[in-house]
Design a protein around this motif. Sequence first.
Motif, PDB file in Angstrom:
ATOM      1  N   ILE A  23       0.876  -1.159  -0.027  1.00 44.74           N
ATOM      2  CA  ILE A  23      -0.121   0.043  -0.064  1.00 44.74           C
ATOM      3  C   ILE A  23       0.687   1.140   0.027  1.00 44.74           C
ATOM      4  O   ILE A  23       0.657   2.211  -0.762  1.00 44.74           O
ATOM      5  N   VAL A  24       2.170   1.106   0.675  1.00 48.14           N
ATOM      6  CA  VAL A  24       3.061   2.210   0.789  1.00 48.14           C
ATOM      7  C   VAL A  24       3.630   2.359  -0.415  1.00 48.14           C
ATOM      8  O   VAL A  24       3.757   3.426  -0.916  1.00 48.14           O
ATOM      9  N   ARG A  26       2.419   1.810  -3.689  1.00 48.81           N
ATOM     10  CA  ARG A  26       1.357   2.199  -4.512  1.00 48.81           C
ATOM     11  C   ARG A  26       1.061   3.955  -4.119  1.00 48.81           C
ATOM     12  O   ARG A  26       1.013   4.608  -4.893  1.00 48.81           O
ATOM     13  N   ALA A  27       1.231   4.156  -2.784  1.00 43.80           N
ATOM     14  CA  ALA A  27       1.255   5.629  -2.589  1.00 43.80           C
ATOM     15  C   ALA A  27       2.201   6.217  -2.952  1.00 43.80           C
ATOM     16  O   ALA A  27       2.092   7.596  -3.644  1.00 43.80           O
ATOM     17  N   ILE A  37      -0.875  12.811  -1.157  1.00 46.34           N
ATOM     18  CA  ILE A  37      -0.803  11.783  -0.232  1.00 46.34           C
ATOM     19  C   ILE A  37      -0.709  12.339   1.011  1.00 46.34           C
ATOM     20  O   ILE A  37       0.204  12.954   1.477  1.00 46.34           O
ATOM     21  N   TYR A  39       0.287  10.808   4.490  1.00 52.58           N
ATOM     22  CA  TYR A  39       1.081   9.458   4.745  1.00 52.58           C
ATOM     23  C   TYR A  39       0.682   9.315   6.433  1.00 52.58           C
ATOM     24  O   TYR A  39       1.022  10.199   7.319  1.00 52.58           O
ATOM     25  N   ASN A  41       0.602   6.343   7.778  1.00 56.30           N
ATOM     26  CA  ASN A  41       1.144   4.804   7.887  1.00 56.30           C
ATOM     27  C   ASN A  41       2.413   4.437   8.891  1.00 56.30           C
ATOM     28  O   ASN A  41       2.579   3.472   9.150  1.00 56.30           O
ATOM     29  N   CYS A 399      -8.030  -0.705   2.708  1.00 60.29           N
ATOM     30  CA  CYS A 399      -6.975   0.440   2.731  1.00 60.29           C
ATOM     31  C   CYS A 399      -6.417   0.714   1.603  1.00 60.29           C
ATOM     32  O   CYS A 399      -6.136   1.757   1.343  1.00 60.29           O
ATOM     33  N   MET A 400      -6.442  -0.340   0.509  1.00 62.40           N
ATOM     34  CA  MET A 400      -5.988   0.230  -0.846  1.00 62.40           C
ATOM     35  C   MET A 400      -7.178   1.107  -1.311  1.00 62.40           C
ATOM     36  O   MET A 400      -6.666   1.875  -2.259  1.00 62.40           O
ATOM     37  N   LEU A 403      -6.805   4.664  -0.180  1.00 61.52           N
ATOM     38  CA  LEU A 403      -5.880   5.311  -0.796  1.00 61.52           C
ATOM     39  C   LEU A 403      -5.998   5.889  -2.171  1.00 61.52           C
ATOM     40  O   LEU A 403      -5.618   7.054  -2.556  1.00 61.52           O
ATOM     41  N   CYS A 409      -3.000   7.432   3.300  1.00 63.87           N
ATOM     42  CA  CYS A 409      -2.496   6.049   3.336  1.00 63.87           C
ATOM     43  C   CYS A 409      -2.131   5.431   4.852  1.00 63.87           C
ATOM     44  O   CYS A 409      -1.700   6.086   5.689  1.00 63.87           O
ATOM     45  N   THR A 427      -3.564   4.070  11.910  1.00 63.02           N
ATOM     46  CA  THR A 427      -3.184   5.625  11.469  1.00 63.02           C
ATOM     47  C   THR A 427      -2.582   6.249  12.591  1.00 63.02           C
ATOM     48  O   THR A 427      -2.752   6.038  13.771  1.00 63.02           O
TER      49      THR A 427
END
Length: 454
Positions: A23-24, A26-27, A37, A39, A41, A399-400, A403, A409, A427
């Motif tokens: 996921i990160v 992809r972010a 974004i 963040y 995460n 979560c995806m 995002l 994220c 988070t």
Amino acid sequence: MTIRLEDLGRAVRDTQYAVRGPIVARAQELERSGREIIYCNIGNPHALGQKPLTYLRQVLALCQYPDLLDRAPQIFPEDVLETARKLLAGTGHGMGAYSESKGVRFIRQAVADFIEERDGIPADPDAIYLTDGASKGVHTALRILVSGPQDGIMIPIPQYPLYSATLTLLGCRQVGYFLDESRDWKLSRRMLEESCDAAAGAGTRVKGICVINPGNPTGAVLDAENIGMIIDFARERGLAILADEVYQENVYLRGDRFLSFAKVLAGKGERDVSLFSFHSCSKGFLGECGQRGGYMELRNIPADVVAEVTKLQSVALCANLTGQVATYCMVRPPRPGEPSYGLYAQERDGVLGELRARAVLLAEGLNRIDGIECNVVAGAMYAFPRVTLPPGRTDEEYCMALLEETGICVVPGTGFGQVPGTAHFRTTILPSTDRIRMVVEKLAAFHASFGAAR
């Protein structure tokens, strides 16, 4: 022929670290394409706008470029100049040389003094190791405890993935024990017993128990009774304790306070439980993640075992000197009456005050969203809310999608572990107050649409 994936060891391929997972990745792709974004995460305060404390950076500047001591003394307060001179003298050869493997003795003595002042108990500088962040100390302690594939280490569920990842790399067994979400993520003796008995029944030789206090990802703060229960359990089961205490400055609820395992252990007069304690300058109000400073303290560990710990530390020569100096600044900050104290206290209290306000804002905001439940964020830097998902959907998908649709994220609960049949995400409370409000608003709209669309 070039190396192939199948040539790698199974332990490496099986290791997962959700905080910087797909996921990160992809972010980061979306950010490179121009998307904004947020963040949430990872606990990386400076990346999310927290400013460095002046005192620590001034000391680092002088230690890294000692010529400033003579060329520009008027820029720095006298206590900063004096601290830098003491540190440079303590290193013996400056910041560019190796220190002894345990770390600069002058700094280890300061850590021991810090522990004595915090807990009211003696501390031995020779039982303290300066490390590249707390993570390096955790790696060392686990490497010492694990001797074979039948060995197991108890880790909390949910847990910080450093522990599961390291145990996978070591090729041993993870023995998860559930934290009680209905009791603000406290530990219970029953859950510990059930977990340990089940592991033993499966042929696992349980060697230690990891405890994170204040909790990551839960934000829970353990009280003396809970810590004492864990120590009693460890003694009866013959377990070493790994106490991850890197968030000890991050306690937000009135009436709560941080208690170290070392203090409770000493108060019980316990000498039959080995304890590894960890602290770091990456969290708290310093947030100096990139400096990689921290320490590990040993208690009730025999001299021959301590020698093996030192040997492991020696393999990496020493912790980086910048991190060692940052650790000194953490454990020996300006005192009342010293020139730097006023600004230091103002900056410290400002950071902690903002974090305390954001902890309340985030938890209350999440609890106003139908289908999301969040315990009070009592400490640390995170919330771990429970989400109700449509049948057949997973927290990774949630979560995806969050995002992709909102630019927020977060990390799915699967990466930390959770009770089967539940779904969560982690988070941070680190984004600015305005951004926390934006996160809550976007989450509310997204959660409603995610449930309705599926």
